[in-house]
Design a protein around this motif. Sequence first.
Motif, mmCIF file in Angstrom:
data_model
loop_
_atom_site.group_PDB
_atom_site.id
_atom_site.type_symbol
_atom_site.label_atom_id
_atom_site.label_comp_id
_atom_site.label_asym_id
_atom_site.label_seq_id
_atom_site.Cartn_x
_atom_site.Cartn_y
_atom_site.Cartn_z
ATOM 1 N N SER A 190 48.590 79.548 37.514
ATOM 2 C CA SER A 190 48.440 80.656 36.594
ATOM 3 C C SER A 190 46.970 80.979 36.347
ATOM 4 C CB SER A 190 49.164 80.313 35.286
ATOM 5 O OG SER A 190 49.319 81.465 34.515
ATOM 6 N N TRP B 273 57.392 84.919 36.871
ATOM 7 C CA TRP B 273 57.184 84.038 35.716
ATOM 8 C C TRP B 273 57.424 82.605 36.172
ATOM 9 C CZ3 TRP B 273 55.304 86.122 31.297
ATOM 10 C CH2 TRP B 273 55.458 87.517 31.121
ATOM 11 N N MET C 218 54.887 81.174 32.363
ATOM 12 C CA MET C 218 53.616 81.888 32.454
ATOM 13 C C MET C 218 53.670 82.927 33.557
ATOM 14 S SD MET C 218 50.568 79.153 32.076
ATOM 15 C CE MET C 218 50.111 78.534 30.452
ATOM 16 N N LEU D 180 46.662 82.944 28.611
ATOM 17 C CA LEU D 180 47.532 83.244 29.743
ATOM 18 C C LEU D 180 48.837 83.842 29.220
ATOM 19 C CD1 LEU D 180 46.912 79.990 31.807
ATOM 20 C CD2 LEU D 180 46.263 82.326 32.469
ATOM 21 N N TYR E 155 52.565 84.757 28.571
ATOM 22 C CA TYR E 155 53.773 83.954 28.805
ATOM 23 C C TYR E 155 54.940 84.570 28.059
ATOM 24 C CZ TYR E 155 53.114 82.147 24.070
ATOM 25 O OH TYR E 155 52.973 82.049 22.717
ATOM 26 N N VAL F 57 50.160 75.574 35.763
ATOM 27 C CA VAL F 57 49.069 76.104 34.949
ATOM 28 C C VAL F 57 47.878 76.391 35.862
ATOM 29 C CG1 VAL F 57 47.481 75.651 33.052
ATOM 30 C CG2 VAL F 57 49.852 74.893 32.888
ATOM 31 N N ALA G 42 49.156 77.728 25.811
ATOM 32 C CA ALA G 42 49.076 78.927 26.639
ATOM 33 C C ALA G 42 48.191 79.982 25.987
ATOM 34 C CB ALA G 42 50.489 79.482 26.877
#
Length: 422
Positions: free
Chosen positions: A390, A342, A334, A310, A312, A387, A305
């Motif tokens: 995100s 989240w 994330m 990103l 988190y 992901v 991450a």
Amino acid sequence: MLSLDLIRNQPDLVRQAIARRHAGTPLQAILDLDTQRSRLLVEVEALRAERNRGSKEIARIQPRPPHLIEQMRIVGDRIKALDVTLDTVQRSMDDSLALMPNLPNDSVPDGPDSSANAVVRSWGQPRSYAFKPKPHWEIGPALGILDFERGQKISGSRFYVLAGPGAKLQRALIQWMLDFHIARGYREVYLPFMVRRQVVFGAGQLPKFADNLYHDAEEDFWMVPTAEVPITGLYAGEILPPDALPIHYVAYTACFRREKMSAGKDIRGMKRGHQFDKVELYKIVAPEESDAALVRLVADVEAVAQALDLPYRVVQLCTGDLGFAARESYDVEMWAPGCDEWLEVSSSSDCGDFQGRRANIRYRPAQGAKPVFVHTLNGSGLALPRVMISIMENYQQADGSVDIPKVLQPYTGFDRIAAPAA
RNA sequence: GGAGGGAUGGCUGAGCGGACGAAAGCAACGGUCUUGAAAACCGUAGUCUCGAUUUAUCGGGACCGUGGGUUCGAAUCCCACUCCCUCCGCCA
């Protein structure tokens, strides 16, 4: 699987630990069945010993003594009858034992469900936008890289199609994550996506979670819900030599989950499909190593991450939210500014010897030493769809395009995804 | 899909229904010999489980791919299944 010895010798300890999970268990039934079983076992083994003696006697005497043969035949019949009872008792005990979840570590906070989970740390600053950030289910289709309608057309709800740079982005992520973890000491394995019933049992998903799995009735193949399942099966039934541990694996697989939850916020967009891709980390370690291994595992997950830049947070699961096989777990979530929540992109768990015992994976600590059950740990590193979400939502620009994280650019070959010219 | 062959301990590989938890060889471990090593020689060795003394032993039971069966007795005979190999067919 819990140790029967532990259940027998410290039932109160087990009872209290299970109670912390806020789940019912057949503990008392196991204890009762176990008492019955030992009684039957002592009896039937005494008879077997008698028969073995008798049979040896018969072999020695010439001519064969008909009286003794008759006597042993009767003993044999009694053994057979007792075996039937014993088998019934054993089977229901095994069934009950298979439904006992792992005991949480003492350090795991109490709580009934996810509301009691504790955020242990956060990393990164959510970006601020000069516009209202869009959710991925708007960004993706607008860029022509994500198609929900056609996914539903070919496979039904909860399926989608990635196209063009979207498809390539996901492939780049998989490739990059594998390389990332290999560089950190993991060994890549490529696994079957369909496995035997026994393998699913060994990892702890059966019998309890059969409802959540896809299954081919004709061949009795089970579609893997996570790479954790086939990896656990890899060494099932084996005794590993002293120098074999630790084993660190990284595997890319598709994952298949029935997920009967109804439509709503939690499954919107790509959040929760029936099929998704995942890069999974897995460790097989000596018992005394597992605590430290969990810490490092979570760090390896976080490193992904961080490399993607990103934001988190790390959440420790409370007792009530712990998975069946886990004794301690940490989720990495994330930030998704479009969804405004989240998103769980990883869950790392220390299973202790639970899976080792269930799948019968042991190792010999030293030459000639008695074999002990291995400890296993698993963590997603990471689950792809979220992901993707995100990245789309964090890296979105005012003009609707999406930038590609720096580390991925060598893998994608492009540095942003822009809407095709109209 | 069709026809055959096979599965025995860490490995190779024997094993007429009783003497087989299992020959032999290799590998491993301990020892003797040697300045050390190698070689040679001697010895020890699997897994699970129950019970008794109580943590070291002793005794019992089970395990020769898996599950059934026949028998007083099964690695050995019978049946089913799984996996592997060879040949044919089909296929990315």
